[in-house]
Design an enzyme around this catalytic site. Structure first.
Site, PDB file in Angstrom:
ATOM      1  N   HIS A 318       0.852  -1.183   0.000  1.00 22.49           N
ATOM      2  CA  HIS A 318       0.000   0.000   0.000  1.00 22.49           C
ATOM      3  C   HIS A 318       0.886   1.231   0.000  1.00 22.49           C
ATOM      4  O   HIS A 318       1.944   1.231   0.622  1.00 22.49           O
ATOM      5  CB  HIS A 318      -0.900   0.009   1.242  1.00 22.49           C
ATOM      6  N   ASP A 376      -7.970  -5.513   0.086  1.00 21.64           N
ATOM      7  CA  ASP A 376      -8.455  -6.315  -1.038  1.00 21.64           C
ATOM      8  C   ASP A 376      -8.082  -7.784  -0.932  1.00 21.64           C
ATOM      9  O   ASP A 376      -8.650  -8.616  -1.631  1.00 21.64           O
ATOM     10  CB  ASP A 376      -7.911  -5.751  -2.356  1.00 21.64           C
TER      11      ASP A 376
HETATM   12  N1  CMC Z   1       4.213  -7.476  -5.114  1.00 21.40           N
HETATM   13  C1  CMC Z   1       5.557  -7.442  -5.288  1.00 21.40           C
HETATM   14  N2  CMC Z   1       6.316  -6.360  -5.093  1.00 21.40           N
HETATM   15  C2  CMC Z   1       5.698  -5.238  -4.694  1.00 21.40           C
HETATM   16  C3  CMC Z   1       4.296  -5.184  -4.488  1.00 21.40           C
HETATM   17  C4  CMC Z   1       3.561  -6.366  -4.697  1.00 21.40           C
HETATM   18  N3  CMC Z   1       2.225  -6.367  -4.506  1.00 21.40           N
HETATM   19  N4  CMC Z   1       3.933  -3.937  -4.101  1.00 21.40           N
HETATM   20  C5  CMC Z   1       5.065  -3.222  -4.075  1.00 21.40           C
HETATM   21  N5  CMC Z   1       6.133  -4.005  -4.418  1.00 21.40           N
HETATM   22  C6  CMC Z   1       7.552  -3.596  -4.444  1.00 21.40           C
HETATM   23  C7  CMC Z   1       7.859  -2.707  -5.633  1.00 21.40           C
HETATM   24  O1  CMC Z   1       8.270  -3.460  -6.756  1.00 21.40           O
HETATM   25  C8  CMC Z   1       8.969  -1.852  -5.079  1.00 21.40           C
HETATM   26  O2  CMC Z   1      10.163  -2.636  -5.068  1.00 21.40           O
HETATM   27  P1  CMC Z   1      11.610  -1.941  -5.320  1.00 21.40           P
HETATM   28  O3  CMC Z   1      11.806  -1.011  -4.162  1.00 21.40           O
HETATM   29  O4  CMC Z   1      12.556  -3.089  -5.353  1.00 21.40           O
HETATM   30  O5  CMC Z   1      11.498  -1.226  -6.631  1.00 21.40           O
HETATM   31  C9  CMC Z   1       8.563  -1.637  -3.623  1.00 21.40           C
HETATM   32  O6  CMC Z   1       7.773  -2.786  -3.280  1.00 21.40           O
HETATM   33  C10 CMC Z   1       7.742  -0.359  -3.381  1.00 21.40           C
HETATM   34  O7  CMC Z   1       6.590  -0.408  -4.204  1.00 21.40           O
HETATM   35  P2  CMC Z   1       6.001   0.783  -5.057  1.00 21.40           P
HETATM   36  O8  CMC Z   1       5.444   0.254  -6.330  1.00 21.40           O
HETATM   37  O9  CMC Z   1       7.017   1.880  -5.155  1.00 21.40           O
HETATM   38  O10 CMC Z   1       4.826   1.266  -4.127  1.00 21.40           O
HETATM   39  P3  CMC Z   1       3.614   2.202  -4.519  1.00 21.40           P
HETATM   40  O11 CMC Z   1       3.268   2.952  -3.297  1.00 21.40           O
HETATM   41  O12 CMC Z   1       3.917   2.990  -5.750  1.00 21.40           O
HETATM   42  O13 CMC Z   1       2.449   1.163  -4.908  1.00 21.40           O
HETATM   43  C11 CMC Z   1       0.633  -0.331  -4.684  1.00 21.40           C
HETATM   44  C12 CMC Z   1       1.476   0.756  -4.008  1.00 21.40           C
HETATM   45  C13 CMC Z   1      -0.589  -0.627  -3.815  1.00 21.40           C
HETATM   46  C14 CMC Z   1       0.135   0.203  -6.043  1.00 21.40           C
HETATM   47  C15 CMC Z   1       1.500  -1.593  -4.884  1.00 21.40           C
HETATM   48  O14 CMC Z   1       1.914  -2.082  -3.630  1.00 21.40           O
HETATM   49  C16 CMC Z   1       0.764  -2.689  -5.662  1.00 21.40           C
HETATM   50  O15 CMC Z   1       0.759  -2.664  -6.904  1.00 21.40           O
HETATM   51  N6  CMC Z   1       0.116  -3.679  -4.944  1.00 21.40           N
HETATM   52  C17 CMC Z   1      -0.661  -4.689  -5.608  1.00 21.40           C
HETATM   53  C18 CMC Z   1      -2.014  -4.128  -6.012  1.00 21.40           C
HETATM   54  C19 CMC Z   1      -2.933  -3.957  -4.822  1.00 21.40           C
HETATM   55  O16 CMC Z   1      -3.100  -4.825  -3.992  1.00 21.40           O
HETATM   56  N7  CMC Z   1      -3.597  -2.752  -4.767  1.00 21.40           N
HETATM   57  C20 CMC Z   1      -4.604  -2.459  -3.749  1.00 21.40           C
HETATM   58  C21 CMC Z   1      -4.231  -1.335  -2.846  1.00 21.40           C
HETATM   59  S1  CMC Z   1      -5.295  -1.229  -1.395  1.00 21.40           S
HETATM   60  C22 CMC Z   1      -6.852  -0.825  -2.013  1.00 21.40           C
HETATM   61  C23 CMC Z   1      -6.920   0.519  -2.632  1.00 21.40           C
HETATM   62  O17 CMC Z   1      -6.576   1.513  -1.978  1.00 21.40           O
HETATM   63  O18 CMC Z   1      -7.340   0.619  -3.794  1.00 21.40           O
END
Ligand code: CMC
Length: 442
Positions: A318, A376
């Site tokens: 998140h 989720d």
């Molecule tokens: N699986 C694997 N790696 C992950 C995941 C994941 N679900 N989420 C983040 N990471 C890694 C990402 O690759 C990055 O690694 P590195 O530092 O090596 O590059 C690190 O963790 C930080 O992630 P980020 O992408 O910079 O984080 P963000 O804040 O931009 O993204 C997120 C947040 C929710 C979009 C992301 O965690 C994600 O895509 N999760 C899966 C989708 C999901 O479950 N979304 C629902 C969110 S809660 C409900 C809502 O609010 O809608």
């Protein structure tokens, strides 16, 4: 108290000075304080004074507005609406009360609650002409596609509540959106499975009425178990609002131009649809089905960790929560209760989800990056057990989030300092070029 007013209090007033190393020029910027959470540097004068923008793609360090609706402390795993902890609301309150709280700022008295519930109940029917709009969609259309279209179309049906400068019309539009969304959502489902639309019933509460419109057929009424109706209501509470996330920011940005509320909420639904946001609940279930069995979990964990593989563990991570998602904690318990009540305690997908959660939470990759199950991760399992197809999961999220979007939209429209939202950019395209006739181009 707005952040603006807090900053003008000499006891809390603070400033920061930005000094440019090359020119030695300095600029003083005010620091704004809210009632909780990080303070914010007020950069509004920066461009006028220095000719420079701030740069923050993804808005990781930007407060786009001040708001008194929802507070999140991602490190501590705290979520509060108007000061009330989400755990308290999920346990003791109900969705109608939370809607009232978000819209009006205070929990209702018994009389206020009855009146509000009556208003929402008596707005739940939709214009009969709207039925023909559904018939224009293909039967295999995704219900989210239908939801976006039909919600946008509401502005073509309810002309008497699109004048955003009229307080009464704003209130009527807010009530209409909250009360009609379950009807529109259930109709999207019925249409996609070829069943007749089911009209709302005024003797049922909000959650039970939605279940009725979704699962009843003319030949047989659906009677939800009390545990199921309660879990539905709790899912709605847990999704009601979540501060300035992508879809809420979309609603605010759309609304900042003066667009009508129905159009703004349709914009929010579009933003919610993506798998990184509300679409994740559908993606979680698809992922669990793809994994299929416990012995394949390590393979998917490795894929999630591989930078060259676009696969991510859906339902994990998140932007704000870096300790735990309090909504996920409540839903985990709810999930067990519902499966127990429905007699599907040994649902294989739940066992798979629990094992996936256990393995991921022990893996250094997820631990170091503070990736925990989010809301989720569990909601999909409960919704599946209740009988919803995966394509309806994000629709349910949208239904519940409508009150948050509406309350945030209202707060913005009623803010006397509100201006159109207009971010700037760091231009990285070609510098000025001279137009060349085709035969002189390289
Ligand atoms: N699986 C694997 N790696 C992950 C995941 C994941 N679900 N989420 C983040 N990471 C890694 C990402 O690759 C990055 O690694 P590195 O530092 O090596 O590059 C690190 O963790 C930080 O992630 P980020 O992408 O910079 O984080 P963000 O804040 O931009 O993204 C997120 C947040 C929710 C979009 C992301 O965690 C994600 O895509 N999760 C899966 C989708 C999901 O479950 N979304 C629902 C969110 S809660 C409900 C809502 O609010 O809608």
């Amino acid at each position: 108290m707005t952040a603006e007013r807090a900053a003008s209090n000499p006891e809390t007033e603070d400033t920061v000075t930005v000094t440019f190393n090359k020119t030695g020029k300095s600029h003083e910027l005010r620091i704004l304080s809210g009632t909780a959470g990080p303070r914010a540097i007020d950069v509004r004068s920066l461009y006028a004074e220095t000719g420079m923008f701030t740069y923050d793609p993804g808005f990781t360090s930007t407060a786009s507005c001040d708001s008194s609706l929802t507070y999140i402390d991602g490190d501590a795993g705290i979520l509060r609406h108007r000061g009330y902890a989400i755990e308290d609301l999920a346990e003791h309150s109900d969705f109608m009360e939370v809607c009232y709280l978000l819209l009006n700022g205070e929990l209702p008295t018994t009389e206020q609650k009855d009146k509000f519930e009556h208003t929402i109940t008596y707005h739940s029917m939709v214009h009969e002409q709207l039925l023909y709009l559904y018939r224009g969609f293909r039967r295999d259309a995704h219900p989210m596609a239908i939801l976006v279209g039909v919600t946008g179309a509401l502005s073509a049906f309810y002309h008497d509540s699109t004048d955003i400068t009229d307080e009464h019309q704003r209130m009527v539009a807010s009530h209409r959106l909250i009360s009609k969304m379950p009807t529109i959502a259930a109709m999207a489902y019925k249409y996609s499975i070829g069943q007749p639309f089911v009209y709302p019933r005024n003797d049922l509460n909000f959650a039970a009425n939605f279940l009725h419109m979704t699962f009843s057929v003319p030949a047989e009424d659906y009677q939800p178990l009390p545990e199921v109706a309660r879990a539905m209501d709790r899912i709605f509470i847990l999704h009601a609002d979540h501060e300035q996330n992508a879809s809420t920011s979309t609603v605010r940005l759309a609304g900042s131009s003066g667009a009508n509320p129905f159009a703004c909420i349709a914009a929010g639904i579009s933003s919610l649809w993506g798998p990184a946001h509300g679409g994740a609940n559908e993606a979680v279930l698809n992922m669990l089905q793809e994994i299929g069995s416990k012995d394949r979990i390590p393979e998917f964990i490795e894929r999630a960790k591989d930078r060259d593989d676009p696969f991510r563990l859906m339902g994990f991570g998140h932007r704000v929560y870096k300790n735990h998602d309090p909504r996920a904690t409540v839903l985990r318990t709810s999930c067990n209760e519902v499966l127990e009540a429905l007699g599907v305690r040994d649902e294989p997908l739940l066992a798979l989800a629990m094992e996936l959660e256990r393995i991921a939470l022990e893996d250094p990759y997820f631990v170091e990056r503070k990736l925990f199950p989010n809301v989720d991760f569990y909601s999909g399992i409960i919704l599946k057990a209740m009988g919803f197809p995966t394509s309806m999961f994000t629709v349910l999220f949208a239904l519940a989030r409508t009150v948050g979007w509406v309350a945030q939209w209202k707060e913005m429209v009623e803010d006397p300092n509100q201006r159109i939202g207009r971010p700037r950019q760091l231009y990285v395209g070609p510098a000025e070029r001279k137009y060349m006739p085709p035969d002189e181009r390289q």
